[in-house]
Scaffold this active site. Structure first.
Site, PDB file in Angstrom:
ATOM      1  N   ASP A  96       0.816  -1.214   0.000  1.00  0.00           N
ATOM      2  CA  ASP A  96       0.000   0.000   0.000  1.00  0.00           C
ATOM      3  C   ASP A  96       0.854   1.270   0.000  1.00  0.00           C
ATOM      4  O   ASP A  96       0.622   2.159   0.791  1.00  0.00           O
ATOM      5  CB  ASP A  96      -0.913  -0.059   1.246  1.00  0.00           C
ATOM      6  CG  ASP A  96      -1.896   1.085   1.318  1.00  0.00           C
ATOM      7  OD1 ASP A  96      -2.427   1.479   0.268  1.00  0.00           O
ATOM      8  OD2 ASP A  96      -2.133   1.582   2.442  1.00  0.00           O
ATOM      9  N   ASN A 103       6.898  -7.376   6.806  1.00  0.00           N
ATOM     10  CA  ASN A 103       5.649  -6.747   7.197  1.00  0.00           C
ATOM     11  C   ASN A 103       4.507  -7.627   6.713  1.00  0.00           C
ATOM     12  O   ASN A 103       4.377  -7.887   5.509  1.00  0.00           O
ATOM     13  CB  ASN A 103       5.493  -5.360   6.577  1.00  0.00           C
ATOM     14  CG  ASN A 103       4.178  -4.705   6.994  1.00  0.00           C
ATOM     15  OD1 ASN A 103       3.968  -4.434   8.173  1.00  0.00           O
ATOM     16  ND2 ASN A 103       3.274  -4.490   6.034  1.00  0.00           N
ATOM     17  N   GLU A 104       3.701  -8.090   7.650  1.00  0.00           N
ATOM     18  CA  GLU A 104       2.469  -8.831   7.360  1.00  0.00           C
ATOM     19  C   GLU A 104       2.631  -9.981   6.380  1.00  0.00           C
ATOM     20  O   GLU A 104       1.903 -10.058   5.391  1.00  0.00           O
ATOM     21  CB  GLU A 104       1.383  -7.864   6.874  1.00  0.00           C
ATOM     22  CG  GLU A 104       1.070  -6.771   7.874  1.00  0.00           C
ATOM     23  CD  GLU A 104      -0.188  -5.995   7.540  1.00  0.00           C
ATOM     24  OE1 GLU A 104      -0.661  -6.076   6.401  1.00  0.00           O
ATOM     25  OE2 GLU A 104      -0.699  -5.302   8.433  1.00  0.00           O
ATOM     26  N   ASN A 162      -0.395  -5.486  13.721  1.00  0.00           N
ATOM     27  CA  ASN A 162      -1.097  -4.501  12.902  1.00  0.00           C
ATOM     28  C   ASN A 162      -2.582  -4.846  12.979  1.00  0.00           C
ATOM     29  O   ASN A 162      -2.982  -5.933  12.552  1.00  0.00           O
ATOM     30  CB  ASN A 162      -0.632  -4.581  11.443  1.00  0.00           C
ATOM     31  CG  ASN A 162       0.831  -4.186  11.264  1.00  0.00           C
ATOM     32  OD1 ASN A 162       1.489  -3.760  12.210  1.00  0.00           O
ATOM     33  ND2 ASN A 162       1.332  -4.303  10.051  1.00  0.00           N
ATOM     34  N   TYR A 193      -6.766  -3.413  12.607  1.00  0.00           N
ATOM     35  CA  TYR A 193      -7.618  -2.344  12.089  1.00  0.00           C
ATOM     36  C   TYR A 193      -9.103  -2.454  12.433  1.00  0.00           C
ATOM     37  O   TYR A 193      -9.939  -2.095  11.614  1.00  0.00           O
ATOM     38  CB  TYR A 193      -7.421  -2.231  10.567  1.00  0.00           C
ATOM     39  CG  TYR A 193      -6.096  -1.562  10.235  1.00  0.00           C
ATOM     40  CD1 TYR A 193      -5.959  -0.185  10.308  1.00  0.00           C
ATOM     41  CD2 TYR A 193      -4.984  -2.317   9.892  1.00  0.00           C
ATOM     42  CE1 TYR A 193      -4.751   0.435  10.037  1.00  0.00           C
ATOM     43  CE2 TYR A 193      -3.762  -1.707   9.620  1.00  0.00           C
ATOM     44  CZ  TYR A 193      -3.664  -0.331   9.697  1.00  0.00           C
ATOM     45  OH  TYR A 193      -2.462   0.284   9.428  1.00  0.00           O
ATOM     46  N   GLU A 235       0.630  -0.999  14.047  1.00  0.00           N
ATOM     47  CA  GLU A 235      -0.272  -0.279  13.140  1.00  0.00           C
ATOM     48  C   GLU A 235      -1.693  -0.342  13.674  1.00  0.00           C
ATOM     49  O   GLU A 235      -2.144  -1.395  14.122  1.00  0.00           O
ATOM     50  CB  GLU A 235      -0.288  -0.896  11.725  1.00  0.00           C
ATOM     51  CG  GLU A 235       0.937  -0.615  10.904  1.00  0.00           C
ATOM     52  CD  GLU A 235       0.823  -1.116   9.463  1.00  0.00           C
ATOM     53  OE1 GLU A 235      -0.305  -1.206   8.945  1.00  0.00           O
ATOM     54  OE2 GLU A 235       1.872  -1.427   8.879  1.00  0.00           O
ATOM     55  N   TRP A 269      -0.654   4.125  12.750  1.00  0.00           N
ATOM     56  CA  TRP A 269      -0.372   4.247  11.326  1.00  0.00           C
ATOM     57  C   TRP A 269      -1.048   5.497  10.820  1.00  0.00           C
ATOM     58  O   TRP A 269      -2.250   5.582  10.965  1.00  0.00           O
ATOM     59  CB  TRP A 269      -0.922   3.006  10.596  1.00  0.00           C
ATOM     60  CG  TRP A 269      -0.490   2.895   9.186  1.00  0.00           C
ATOM     61  CD1 TRP A 269      -1.268   3.047   8.062  1.00  0.00           C
ATOM     62  CD2 TRP A 269       0.829   2.570   8.715  1.00  0.00           C
ATOM     63  NE1 TRP A 269      -0.521   2.834   6.939  1.00  0.00           N
ATOM     64  CE2 TRP A 269       0.767   2.545   7.304  1.00  0.00           C
ATOM     65  CE3 TRP A 269       2.051   2.328   9.350  1.00  0.00           C
ATOM     66  CZ2 TRP A 269       1.885   2.277   6.519  1.00  0.00           C
ATOM     67  CZ3 TRP A 269       3.148   2.051   8.567  1.00  0.00           C
ATOM     68  CH2 TRP A 269       3.048   2.022   7.164  1.00  0.00           C
ATOM     69  N   LYS A 316      -4.271   7.974   6.678  1.00  0.00           N
ATOM     70  CA  LYS A 316      -4.259   7.637   8.111  1.00  0.00           C
ATOM     71  C   LYS A 316      -3.242   8.468   8.880  1.00  0.00           C
ATOM     72  O   LYS A 316      -3.007   8.237  10.069  1.00  0.00           O
ATOM     73  CB  LYS A 316      -3.992   6.145   8.304  1.00  0.00           C
ATOM     74  CG  LYS A 316      -5.114   5.268   7.739  1.00  0.00           C
ATOM     75  CD  LYS A 316      -5.040   3.835   8.187  1.00  0.00           C
ATOM     76  CE  LYS A 316      -6.099   2.994   7.494  1.00  0.00           C
ATOM     77  NZ  LYS A 316      -5.854   2.798   6.061  1.00  0.00           N
TER      78      LYS A 316
HETATM   79  C1  GCB Z   1      -1.351  -2.366   6.634  1.00  0.00           C
HETATM   80  C2  GCB Z   1      -0.042  -2.212   5.948  1.00  0.00           C
HETATM   81  C3  GCB Z   1       0.248  -0.785   5.550  1.00  0.00           C
HETATM   82  C4  GCB Z   1      -1.028  -0.129   5.020  1.00  0.00           C
HETATM   83  C5  GCB Z   1      -2.058  -0.131   6.122  1.00  0.00           C
HETATM   84  C6  GCB Z   1      -3.385   0.480   5.675  1.00  0.00           C
HETATM   85  O1  GCB Z   1      -1.614  -3.330   7.293  1.00  0.00           O
HETATM   86  O2  GCB Z   1       1.034  -2.749   6.679  1.00  0.00           O
HETATM   87  O3  GCB Z   1       1.257  -0.780   4.590  1.00  0.00           O
HETATM   88  O4  GCB Z   1      -0.795   1.157   4.530  1.00  0.00           O
HETATM   89  O5  GCB Z   1      -2.316  -1.441   6.519  1.00  0.00           O
HETATM   90  O6  GCB Z   1      -3.614   1.650   5.898  1.00  0.00           O
HETATM   91  O7  GCB Z   1      -4.183  -0.243   5.075  1.00  0.00           O
END
Ligand code: GCB
Length: 603
Positions: free
Chosen positions: A166, A413-414, A468, A470, A508, A553, A572
């Site tokens: 991303d 990462n992930e 991470n 969300y 994140e 993030w 973000k």
């Molecule tokens: C994630 C990624 C990061 C993205 C973020 C997002 O998990 O590690 O690179 O930018 O989410 O905002 O979706």
């Protein structure tokens, strides 16, 4: 893999001239540069600033989105007095792969768009004359390369980058180019590790040079006094009543190595180091045996006009923003940053989780471009990918190991770790990287939302966990955020039940937020909602002792590919892309400036 990646210095034995400025630049969509002789230089391109990504300078979309080969070329003068020394051209970063030519002669190639490499050009240059350097760069994305992605060909024949990650595929000579001279058979690497106490500290050093010459070492304090000396390629320096490097309270010593031949100095290298130890013990992250709670950000090297081109001005501003808000750490998501970033962090006492560009190692969820429904590590590309991945970890550690600011190495990462097929890859990689760092800093990687205590097959590998997460944004968003909080707590309860014996840092979490969009009561994308989401996470962080850090993030908004998930990039940021605060910045400042550095110590 590079032999040594010492940062360039100027002294009686070494010179360093920046080759930054305007270079000639051309796209090579037919991959015919060599057959047209561009390795000999060219004058019919456009003038392109270095360091910078080429993309955002252009006003036509074909140029901005260009994927394939492209060339840079420049003339440079090599004075006669350089003769007798080794001449090198050091590229800070060429994204993603490069072939270097000097006066038409191929010197070397390099892959890995976020780490430096050195072209040894002594035998190719003409002394006392103008010379020409040409660099062919390629910015295609592939599954067997870092960062991972695909390169598609559109029906009109044009190529397009399809990142499995991303952030925008900003390309070019993104960091400075240096013309260097170094002594023949000189110093090419050094490393240090530490033992510290209040009354005394020991610096274990080791130095690599191409000659068997004697080595003299001195350690100099900030008042220019020599506090310890040593002799030999390896040894210990003892410092009485040391000034330790502490978080947000940095003290830097200069370590100076002199290579001696027949009583004469033949090479010298000096650098700034910090005396401190790092350790993970139970739930604690310890710096100098004291517990540290991380607060800070995931970041990007990203700014307007120059894209991922390193800009010291932006970095100065970012450091000031981090200090202002009360941050003490960041992750170099998702690639090693320019060396000057670490120099800033060394000086400011900011801890860095240094990440290799192993991003996009997940087919289904990480790609907004509709990845395949298979485990990434089942792919037939992993053999080739592994070699490049290891190579870049080796170079990242070689380059950054002497920075006191570097707290840990993030190796992915992930990645997709919910499938057994990840395990052999992880086993091999963690074994192969175990002894690279003389300080044996902790190694870790971020766990994507799908990879939980219950699902991940790779939990035994990291020394501490980076999560991470969300909720409140990619699921259970808006009015459902209370269910998001409940879900997050349910997951953390599972970790807790496991008698988790390692710290967790939230690396994140966040909400896309359009600056200036206000709404009472909140809606998603508003500045109010971003604060509510942070408040939700902070309540959770305060409820679990094993959570030892929070890095929302992102520090600032940044560019991504265009798509239905993004409105001109990822929003973000706690700050805007031009580095002004959103309302959430004031909220975080209030929290972070009150949190003690040793928050939760002893728990
Ligand atoms: C994630 C990624 C990061 C993205 C973020 C997002 O998990 O590690 O690179 O930018 O989410 O905002 O979706």
């Amino acid at each position: 893999m590079e032999k040594g990646l010492l940062y360039p210095v100027i002294n009686n034995y070494r010179s360093d001239e920046k080759m930054d400025g305007l270079w000639n630049f051309k796209f090579d969509p037919a991959y015919e540069g060599e057959s047209k002789g561009w390795q000999n230089g060219f004058n019919d391109g456009v003038k392109m600033p270095v360091p910078a990504s080429f993309n955002d300078f252009f006003t036509d979309k074909d140029a901005r989105e260009y994927t394939g080969d492209f060339w840079y070329s420049k003339t440079f003068f090599v004075p006669e007095y350089f003769e007798g020394r080794d001449v090198q051209i050091r590229f800070g970063a060429a994204t993603h792969r490069a072939v270097v030519y000097v006066n038409g002669q191929e010197i070397r190639s390099h892959e890995g768009g976020f780490l430096p490499f050195t072209a040894e050009v002594t035998n190719a240059v003409k002394f006392g004359e103008e010379n020409i350097v040409s660099v062919k760069i390629n910015n295609e994305l592939h599954r067997d390369a870092l960062p991972a992605g695909d390169t598609a060909t559109l029906k009109n024949g044009k190529k397009m980058a399809k990142p499995f990650f991303d952030f925008y595929n900003y390309s070019g000579l993104n960091r400075s180019v240096h013309l260097l001279t170094v002594p023949k058979n000189g110093i090419y690497d050094y490393s240090t590790s530490y033992e510290v106490g209040d009354a005394e500290a020991t610096v274990h050093y080791s130095i690599q040079a191409d000659s068997g010459d004697d080595v003299k070492v001195s350690l100099i304090n900030e008042d220019d006094q020599i506090v310890a000396t040593g002799e030999g390629n390896t040894g210990d320096l003892k410092v009485d009543h040391p000034n330790l490097w502490n978080v947000r309270d940095a003290y830097l010593y200069t370590i100076k190595f002199e290579l001696m031949n027949d009583g004469k100095i033949v090479d010298e290298y000096a650098d700034q180091i910090g005396l401190r130890t790092i350790e993970i013990k139970g739930h604690e992250i310890l710096v100098n045996h004291k517990s540290v709670y991380l607060r800070g950000f995931g970041r990007h090297e990203d700014s307007i006009y120059a894209g991922r081109g390193f800009d010291l001005n932006v970095e100065r501003r970012d450091m000031n923003l981090m200090k202002w808000i009360g941050a003490n750490s960041f992750r170099s998501s998702h690639y090693p940053y320019d060396e000057q970033v670490y120099k800033f962090a060394d000086r400011e006492g900011i801890l860095v989780i240094d990440e290799v560009p192993a991003v996009g190692f997940k087919m289904a969820a990480a790609s907004f471009l509709g990845g395949l429904n298979q485990s990434f590590f089942d792919g037939d590309w992993t053999h080739e990918l592994y070699k490049k991945h290891l190579d870049q970890i080796i170079d990242m550690i070689k380059r950054d190991k002497n920075h006191p600011s570097v707290l840990a190495w993030s190796l992915f990462n992930e990645p997709d770790t919910s499938n057994e097929s990840a395990v052999p890859y992880f086993e091999k990689l963690f074994a192969a990287t175990a002894d690279l760092d003389p300080e044996k800093r902790p190694r870790t990687f971020t766990l994507n939302e799908d990879d939980t205590y219950e699902t991940s097959k790779c939990l035994k590998f990291p020394d501490f966990y980076l999560l991470n997460r969300y909720p409140g944004w990619y699921h259970k968003w808006g009015y459902e955020i209370s269910d998001g909080e409940a879900g997050l707590r349910a997951e953390l309860d599972e970790w807790q039940k496991s008698d988790i014996d390692k710290p967790i840092v939230f690396s994140e979490y966040g909400a896309d937020t359009e600056p200036g969009l206000h709404k009472l009561p909140s809606i998603m994308w508003s500045e109010e909602y971003q604060i509510e989401l942070l408040e939700m996470f902070d309540r959770v962080f305060d409820s679990y002792d094993f959570i030892r850090g929070e890095q929302p993030w992102n520090l600032a908004d940044f560019q991504t590919v265009e798509g239905n998930m993004r409105v001109n990039g990822n929003k973000k940021g706690i700050f805007t892309r031009d580095r002004q605060p959103k309302a959430a910045a004031f909220y975080l400042k209030k929290r972070w400036t009150k949190l003690p550095l040793n928050y939760k110590a002893g728990k």
